[in-house]
Scaffold this motif. Structure first.
Motif, PDB file in Angstrom:
ATOM      1  N   ILE A 271       1.625  -1.058  -0.318  1.00  0.00           N
ATOM      2  CA  ILE A 271      -0.200   0.202   0.320  1.00  0.00           C
ATOM      3  C   ILE A 271       1.058   1.421  -0.357  1.00  0.00           C
ATOM      4  CG2 ILE A 271      -1.277   1.098   1.268  1.00  0.00           C
ATOM      5  CD1 ILE A 271      -2.872  -1.387   0.100  1.00  0.00           C
ATOM      6  N   LYS A 272       2.195   1.428   0.594  1.00  0.00           N
ATOM      7  CA  LYS A 272       2.943   2.012   0.814  1.00  0.00           C
ATOM      8  C   LYS A 272       3.551   2.588  -0.512  1.00  0.00           C
ATOM      9  CE  LYS A 272       7.246   4.046   3.383  1.00  0.00           C
ATOM     10  NZ  LYS A 272       7.564   4.277   4.371  1.00  0.00           N
ATOM     11  N   ALA A 273       4.277   1.627  -1.461  1.00  0.00           N
ATOM     12  CA  ALA A 273       5.297   1.648  -2.480  1.00  0.00           C
ATOM     13  C   ALA A 273       4.065   2.432  -3.416  1.00  0.00           C
ATOM     14  CB  ALA A 273       5.003   0.207  -2.732  1.00  0.00           C
ATOM     15  N   PHE A 274       2.327   1.448  -3.532  1.00  0.00           N
ATOM     16  CA  PHE A 274       1.753   2.582  -4.675  1.00  0.00           C
ATOM     17  C   PHE A 274       1.290   3.363  -4.126  1.00  0.00           C
ATOM     18  CE2 PHE A 274       2.656  -1.436  -5.977  1.00  0.00           C
ATOM     19  CZ  PHE A 274       2.664  -1.840  -7.471  1.00  0.00           C
ATOM     20  N   GLY A 275       1.220   3.732  -3.107  1.00  0.00           N
ATOM     21  CA  GLY A 275       0.973   5.336  -2.398  1.00  0.00           C
ATOM     22  C   GLY A 275      -0.605   5.569  -2.293  1.00  0.00           C
ATOM     23  N   CYS A 276      -1.733   4.015  -2.464  1.00  0.00           N
ATOM     24  CA  CYS A 276      -2.397   3.823  -2.001  1.00  0.00           C
ATOM     25  C   CYS A 276      -4.261   4.897  -1.926  1.00  0.00           C
ATOM     26  CB  CYS A 276      -3.308   2.445  -2.222  1.00  0.00           C
ATOM     27  SG  CYS A 276      -2.346   1.071  -2.818  1.00  0.00           S
ATOM     28  N   ASP A 277      -5.112   4.800  -1.295  1.00  0.00           N
ATOM     29  CA  ASP A 277      -5.345   6.462  -0.991  1.00  0.00           C
ATOM     30  C   ASP A 277      -7.355   6.097  -0.991  1.00  0.00           C
ATOM     31  OD1 ASP A 277      -6.196   9.337   0.156  1.00  0.00           O
ATOM     32  OD2 ASP A 277      -6.451   9.451  -1.381  1.00  0.00           O
ATOM     33  N   GLY A 278      -7.741   6.029  -0.483  1.00  0.00           N
ATOM     34  CA  GLY A 278      -8.728   5.192  -0.495  1.00  0.00           C
ATOM     35  C   GLY A 278      -9.648   3.913   0.302  1.00  0.00           C
ATOM     36  N   ILE A 279     -10.425   3.486  -0.551  1.00  0.00           N
ATOM     37  CA  ILE A 279     -10.499   2.222   0.061  1.00  0.00           C
ATOM     38  C   ILE A 279      -9.938   1.111  -0.959  1.00  0.00           C
ATOM     39  CG2 ILE A 279     -12.699   0.521   0.943  1.00  0.00           C
ATOM     40  CD1 ILE A 279     -14.007   2.638   1.776  1.00  0.00           C
ATOM     41  N   VAL A 280      -9.569   0.397  -1.013  1.00  0.00           N
ATOM     42  CA  VAL A 280      -9.397  -0.678  -2.092  1.00  0.00           C
ATOM     43  C   VAL A 280      -9.190  -2.090  -1.462  1.00  0.00           C
ATOM     44  CG1 VAL A 280      -7.417   1.095  -2.982  1.00  0.00           C
ATOM     45  CG2 VAL A 280      -6.557  -0.689  -1.256  1.00  0.00           C
ATOM     46  N   SER A 281      -9.421  -3.096  -2.305  1.00  0.00           N
ATOM     47  CA  SER A 281      -8.778  -4.473  -2.083  1.00  0.00           C
ATOM     48  C   SER A 281      -7.508  -5.340  -2.562  1.00  0.00           C
ATOM     49  CB  SER A 281      -9.843  -5.337  -2.794  1.00  0.00           C
ATOM     50  OG  SER A 281     -10.049  -4.942  -3.845  1.00  0.00           O
ATOM     51  N   VAL A 282      -6.965  -5.796  -2.609  1.00  0.00           N
ATOM     52  CA  VAL A 282      -5.404  -6.311  -2.267  1.00  0.00           C
ATOM     53  C   VAL A 282      -6.087  -8.397  -2.544  1.00  0.00           C
ATOM     54  CG1 VAL A 282      -3.262  -7.255  -1.831  1.00  0.00           C
ATOM     55  CG2 VAL A 282      -4.206  -4.554  -1.725  1.00  0.00           C
ATOM     56  N   GLN A 283      -5.123  -9.074  -3.636  1.00  0.00           N
ATOM     57  CA  GLN A 283      -4.948 -10.108  -3.328  1.00  0.00           C
ATOM     58  C   GLN A 283      -3.576 -10.701  -3.478  1.00  0.00           C
ATOM     59  OE1 GLN A 283      -7.684  -8.948  -5.659  1.00  0.00           O
ATOM     60  NE2 GLN A 283      -8.976  -9.248  -3.909  1.00  0.00           N
ATOM     61  N   THR A 284      -3.209 -11.719  -2.393  1.00  0.00           N
ATOM     62  CA  THR A 284      -2.318 -12.724  -2.026  1.00  0.00           C
ATOM     63  C   THR A 284      -2.447 -14.502  -2.025  1.00  0.00           C
ATOM     64  OG1 THR A 284      -2.290 -12.722   0.379  1.00  0.00           O
ATOM     65  CG2 THR A 284      -1.599 -11.007  -0.842  1.00  0.00           C
ATOM     66  N   LYS A 285      -1.201 -14.358  -2.153  1.00  0.00           N
ATOM     67  CA  LYS A 285      -1.419 -15.777  -2.197  1.00  0.00           C
ATOM     68  C   LYS A 285       0.113 -16.447  -2.059  1.00  0.00           C
ATOM     69  CE  LYS A 285      -4.135 -19.463  -5.639  1.00  0.00           C
ATOM     70  NZ  LYS A 285      -3.178 -20.265  -4.735  1.00  0.00           N
ATOM     71  N   ALA A 286       0.022 -17.868  -1.545  1.00  0.00           N
ATOM     72  CA  ALA A 286       1.148 -18.401  -0.659  1.00  0.00           C
ATOM     73  C   ALA A 286       2.399 -19.123  -1.670  1.00  0.00           C
ATOM     74  CB  ALA A 286       0.884 -19.148   0.773  1.00  0.00           C
ATOM     75  N   ASP A 287       3.128 -18.890  -1.681  1.00  0.00           N
ATOM     76  CA  ASP A 287       4.316 -20.009  -2.696  1.00  0.00           C
ATOM     77  C   ASP A 287       3.844 -21.544  -1.805  1.00  0.00           C
ATOM     78  OD1 ASP A 287       6.265 -19.924  -1.057  1.00  0.00           O
ATOM     79  OD2 ASP A 287       6.931 -18.276  -2.225  1.00  0.00           O
ATOM     80  N   ASP A 288       4.592 -22.661  -2.287  1.00  0.00           N
ATOM     81  CA  ASP A 288       5.029 -23.673  -1.239  1.00  0.00           C
ATOM     82  C   ASP A 288       5.953 -23.756  -0.552  1.00  0.00           C
ATOM     83  OD1 ASP A 288       4.188 -24.905  -3.786  1.00  0.00           O
ATOM     84  OD2 ASP A 288       6.300 -25.801  -4.596  1.00  0.00           O
ATOM     85  N   ASP A 289       6.797 -22.428   0.426  1.00  0.00           N
ATOM     86  CA  ASP A 289       7.171 -22.175   0.730  1.00  0.00           C
ATOM     87  C   ASP A 289       6.574 -21.414   2.207  1.00  0.00           C
ATOM     88  OD1 ASP A 289       9.767 -23.542  -0.002  1.00  0.00           O
ATOM     89  OD2 ASP A 289      10.195 -22.158  -0.700  1.00  0.00           O
ATOM     90  N   GLY A 290       4.919 -21.309   1.861  1.00  0.00           N
ATOM     91  CA  GLY A 290       4.236 -20.310   2.767  1.00  0.00           C
ATOM     92  C   GLY A 290       4.481 -19.269   2.988  1.00  0.00           C
ATOM     93  N   GLN A 291       5.093 -18.333   2.021  1.00  0.00           N
ATOM     94  CA  GLN A 291       5.385 -16.629   2.147  1.00  0.00           C
ATOM     95  C   GLN A 291       4.331 -16.650   0.995  1.00  0.00           C
ATOM     96  OE1 GLN A 291       8.552 -14.238   2.117  1.00  0.00           O
ATOM     97  NE2 GLN A 291       6.497 -13.351   1.331  1.00  0.00           N
ATOM     98  N   HIS A 292       4.216 -14.948   1.539  1.00  0.00           N
ATOM     99  CA  HIS A 292       2.127 -14.753   0.924  1.00  0.00           C
ATOM    100  C   HIS A 292       3.234 -13.907  -0.307  1.00  0.00           C
ATOM    101  CE1 HIS A 292      -1.041 -16.779   3.603  1.00  0.00           C
ATOM    102  NE2 HIS A 292       0.057 -16.287   4.550  1.00  0.00           N
ATOM    103  N   ARG A 293       2.791 -13.892  -1.248  1.00  0.00           N
ATOM    104  CA  ARG A 293       2.845 -13.447  -2.386  1.00  0.00           C
ATOM    105  C   ARG A 293       1.919 -12.185  -3.080  1.00  0.00           C
ATOM    106  NH1 ARG A 293       8.102 -14.129  -4.490  1.00  0.00           N
ATOM    107  NH2 ARG A 293       9.272 -16.021  -3.456  1.00  0.00           N
TER     108      ARG A 293
END
Length: 359
Positions: A271-293
């Motif tokens: 959110i900081k990197a893209f300067g998001c402002d308002g109400i947004v939604s984000v999608q993430t998914k974990a890889d085989d090692d459990g790291q969320h991306r």
């Protein structure tokens, strides 16, 4: 969201006016507003993605939609404006909205940021620049580029999706089991469509021979398929700062609502990197090692934002209560303490569309 605002009006005992506008007749939206406007339809691209009906008879558009909305907002002394679709059109004119005393919420604070959010390949590149864990992607614009990428990356589970788009339109998992000699049943893919799988050979054939792609090239991404849990995160943010957020993931028909810190460790810098402002939604998914991306940011609220109210935190009220000056600036640490994890099943409802026209 409009229903939440109506409840906020009662709870705060503050007589603010809720205004909704749309280019089509949308009774499920308008019934919760105090005042409504039909926006002008400027181009053929303004077709409604939800309704297969003719809109009310509208006057000929003489000004751009953003300008029409601005003029109406000035007349009604609007203080906060959430744009929804077409945020880039409004963002390009942020200064005139600010001059009118209107707090504009487009999902970001610059046209460039919104363009990077919409373009999933540019999004990935910017994430890498900020060391944010993100799903890798390789762009292709034709069959030869796709085949070259498959030759290089085909040793792993893969998927494809358009460079731009929402609602998982055009997303498919590629199944290469036929090529590797394993059991393969193409009808299974046609039958269990919710799995979003297609054989690699069939996808190549369909893409290569598509008249639609020939007439209107569609830039696509080839990506490693991440097998871990996918999360949707609804976020209230201001100039890149997360003010409030609720995480959710889905198993079957059940939404699991709460606050997952390992997911938010990706979302907060995103959110900081893209300067998001308002109400947004984000999608993430974990890889085989459990790291969320990070998968993507949607610069407008998600369709499931209402699910989060069952956790005890109404993100619409949190955001608009602050932007309207009814409450102090939300603090994420305080919001986290208010979230009560829960499970939610959605229920379908319907509304009748009455025939009408605009004078």
């Amino acid at each position: 969201m409009l229903a939440s605002l109506q409840a906020l009006k009662v709870q705060s005992n503050t007589p603010f006016t809720i205004i909704a506008s749309h280019r089509h007749d949308r009774p499920e939206i308008f019934e919760f507003a105090d005042k409504i406007y039909y926006e002008p339809s400027n181009t053929a691209a303004d077709s409604d993605e939800y309704l297969d009906i003719e809109p009310p008879t509208l006057p000929t558009a003489t000004i751009p939609r953003w300008q029409f909305v601005l003029e109406q907002a000035k007349q009604d002394k609007v203080k906060v404006l959430l744009t929804g679709r077409n945020g880039i059109d409004y963002e390009a004119h942020r200064e005139v909205f600010s001059t009118a005393g209107i707090r504009l919420l487009t999902g970001a604070n610059s046209v460039g940021a919104l363009e990077s959010i919409d373009d999933k390949f540019a999004f990935m590149q910017q994430c890498h620049q900020h060391d944010i864990p993100v799903a890798d992607a390789w762009r292709f614009d034709n069959t030869s580029e796709l085949k070259a990428l498959l030759a290089k990356h085909g040793h792993q589970p893969l998927c494809v999706k358009p460079v731009t788009g929402i609602f998982a339109q055009g997303f498919w998992r590629l199944d290469s089991s036929k090529e590797t000699g394993e059991h393969y049943d193409s009808f299974e893919h046609l039958y269990f469509t919710e799995e979003k799988k297609i054989s690699t050979a069939q996808f190549i054939s369909a893409y290569t021979n598509s008249q639609m792609v020939h007439e209107r090239p569609i830039p696509m991404l080839l990506m490693p398929y991440l097998a871990g849990q996918e999360y949707s995160i609804d976020v209230v943010c201001e100039y890149g700062e997360v003010l409030s957020a609720v995480t959710r993931y889905k198993t079957g028909k059940i939404q699991h609502i709460g606050y997952e810190q390992s997911v938010m460790d990706v979302v907060i810098p995103l959110i900081k990197a893209f300067g998001c402002d308002g109400i947004v939604s984000v999608q993430t998914k974990a890889d085989d090692d459990g790291q969320h991306r990070a998968l993507e940011i949607n610069s407008r609220p998600s369709g499931g934002i209402d699910y989060t109210t069952h956790s005890g935190v109404d993100l619409t009220q949190v955001g608009f209560g602050y932007w309207l000056g009814l409450t102090d600036k939300p603090k994420l640490a305080d919001i986290i303490q208010q979230i009560i994890p829960c499970q939610v099943r959605s229920v379908m409802v319907s509304v009748k569309i009455e025939e009408q026209s605009i004078e």
